[in-house]
Motif scaffolding. Structure first.
Motif, short mmCIF file in Angstrom:
data_model
loop_
_atom_site.label_atom_id
_atom_site.label_comp_id
_atom_site.label_asym_id
_atom_site.label_seq_id
_atom_site.Cartn_x
_atom_site.Cartn_y
_atom_site.Cartn_z
N UNK A 18 0.82 -1.22 0.00
CA UNK A 18 0.00 0.00 0.00
C UNK A 18 0.85 1.27 0.00
N UNK A 19 2.13 1.14 0.34
CA UNK A 19 2.99 2.33 0.30
C UNK A 19 4.08 2.22 -0.76
N UNK A 20 3.98 1.21 -1.64
CA UNK A 20 5.01 1.02 -2.66
C UNK A 20 4.56 1.54 -4.03
N UNK A 21 5.37 2.36 -4.69
CA UNK A 21 5.06 2.73 -6.08
C UNK A 21 5.19 1.52 -7.00
N UNK A 22 4.56 1.59 -8.16
CA UNK A 22 4.68 0.53 -9.14
C UNK A 22 6.14 0.32 -9.52
N UNK A 23 6.51 -0.94 -9.75
CA UNK A 23 7.86 -1.25 -10.19
C UNK A 23 8.85 -1.49 -9.07
N UNK A 24 8.39 -1.41 -7.82
CA UNK A 24 9.28 -1.63 -6.69
C UNK A 24 8.76 -2.76 -5.81
N UNK A 25 9.68 -3.48 -5.21
CA UNK A 25 9.37 -4.63 -4.36
C UNK A 25 10.07 -4.49 -3.02
N UNK A 26 9.37 -4.88 -1.96
CA UNK A 26 9.98 -4.94 -0.63
C UNK A 26 10.58 -6.33 -0.44
N UNK A 27 11.90 -6.40 -0.37
CA UNK A 27 12.57 -7.68 -0.14
C UNK A 27 12.92 -7.78 1.35
N UNK A 28 12.33 -8.76 2.02
CA UNK A 28 12.46 -8.88 3.46
C UNK A 28 13.20 -10.17 3.80
N UNK A 29 14.19 -10.05 4.69
CA UNK A 29 14.96 -11.20 5.13
C UNK A 29 14.24 -11.87 6.30
N UNK A 30 13.73 -13.07 6.08
CA UNK A 30 13.01 -13.77 7.16
C UNK A 30 13.90 -14.00 8.38
#
Length: 345
Positions: free
Chosen positions: A261-273
């Motif tokens: 919901x806070x990410x612009x198109x074309x970007x991904x949040x990569x999260x380290x588990x």
């Protein structure tokens, strides 16, 4: 109000005198929330608030509304009603601050089967505590008695808040870019989402909620009733100290619904588990409910109540401000190019 009495209304199950007594009992709690700008006390037809607009070029009002959901069933089973009001406030003000806004005031709504003044006052005491934690005022509310529609011991708590932000200081998602750092703000537990699944997994209607659970380090009931953490003050401090490009409140829908919901198109949040600090209630839920990992992260906060996305250059400043504000924030990933929106790796 001493002359207000209706025997006919009382015979239908509505005790208006109990409503007046509830207002009397809650007044001390409401008084704790008074801040500059409050114009009127409770009891009028409308709550009055005069915001300080000094230094704002173009003030924008931001509103948020929510309820406690089925978490309040835990409170009813435990006959402990003084914390779910914190959840109610938290669910609203944590949304508001995602825009960069400072909450100004809050109003609650309590629908209850039978108006017991002490119970209502206990509910409002939690609302007041939530307002104190958020730095906003409780300027009004409503208690509605619903005999014949709700069971006598049943209630539903909801509310809304209004905040303010200068238009130039609304969090600018368009400034987000690869390399921005994702910071986790730890949750206090389940917060106030996913409780329909929680109640099913733990069979709360028949469970001994008061029994100590070694895996949790507390009773099951206390773990399930732990209030939602309110992030307003540390997040406002971070906004003042660092370049913040995005904020997401992790509520129903977990990581996969809320972070995009806070990410612009074309970007991904990569999260380290491996970086996540996951409280024991979540693996316990996963094991007992046989919940797939994706469903877990798509339903619950899994220990992350909010994420703040800061520019790489100011991430340390954001962390310092959050920590000085009492929130032990820590990095969990970064923004990368891509269309997957959220990737846990």
């Amino acid at each position: 109000m001493e002359n207000s009495h209706s025997a006919s209304y009382a015979a239908a199950g509505v005790n208006i005198e109990a409503g007046y007594e509830g207002v009397r009992l809650m007044k001390a709690h409401v008084d704790r929330t008074v801040i500059p700008g409050v114009v009127s006390g409770i009891g009028g037809f409308g709550g009055l608030f005069a915001p300080d607009l000094a230094g704002m070029a173009e003030p924008v009002l931001v509103s948020g509304t929510d309820g406690v959901g089925t978490k309040q069933r835990i409170a009813q089973l435990m006959d402990k009603h003084d914390t779910v009001g914190i959840d109610c406030v938290a669910m609203c003000v944590n949304d508001i601050v995602c825009c960069g806004a400072r909450p100004l005031f809050f109003l609650d709504y309590i629908a209850i089967g039978k108006n017991e003044p002490e119970k209502v006052a206990s509910l409002v005491s939690g609302v007041a505590e939530g307002c104190v934690q958020a730095g906003c005022a409780l300027i009004g509310g409503e208690t509605a008695e619903h005999p014949g529609v709700m069971a006598a011991d049943d209630y539903d708590l909801a509310g809304f808040s209004v905040g303010i932000v200068d238009k130039t200081k609304i969090v600018d998602h368009s400034a987000m870019k690869p390399g921005d750092v994702i910071l986790a703000l730890p949750s206090s537990g389940l917060h106030s989402n996913g409780y329909s699944l929680v109640r099913k997994v733990f069979d709360v209607e028949h469970a001994d909620l008061g029994a100590y659970c070694g895996e949790l380090g507390t009773t099951l009931g206390e773990a399930l009733l732990t209030p939602t953490r309110i992030y307003v003050k540390p997040v406002l401090a971070a906004l003042a100290a660092a370049e913040i490009h995005g904020i997401s409140h992790i509520t129903g829908g977990g990581f996969y619904e809320n972070i995009p919901r806070c990410l612009p198109d074309g970007l991904t949040a990569r999260i380290e588990k491996a970086a996540l600090r996951i409280p024991p209630i979540f693996p316990m839920l996963q094991r007992m409910g046989d919940i797939p990992e994706r469903d877990l992260f798509n339903t619950f906060n899994c220990g992350v109540g909010m994420v703040v996305i800061a520019s790489a250059a100011s991430a340390d400043k954001a962390l310092s401000a959050l920590r000085e504000g009492g929130c032990d924030a820590y990095p969990i990933g970064e923004i990368v190019p891509g269309e997957d929106r959220v990737v846990l790796c």
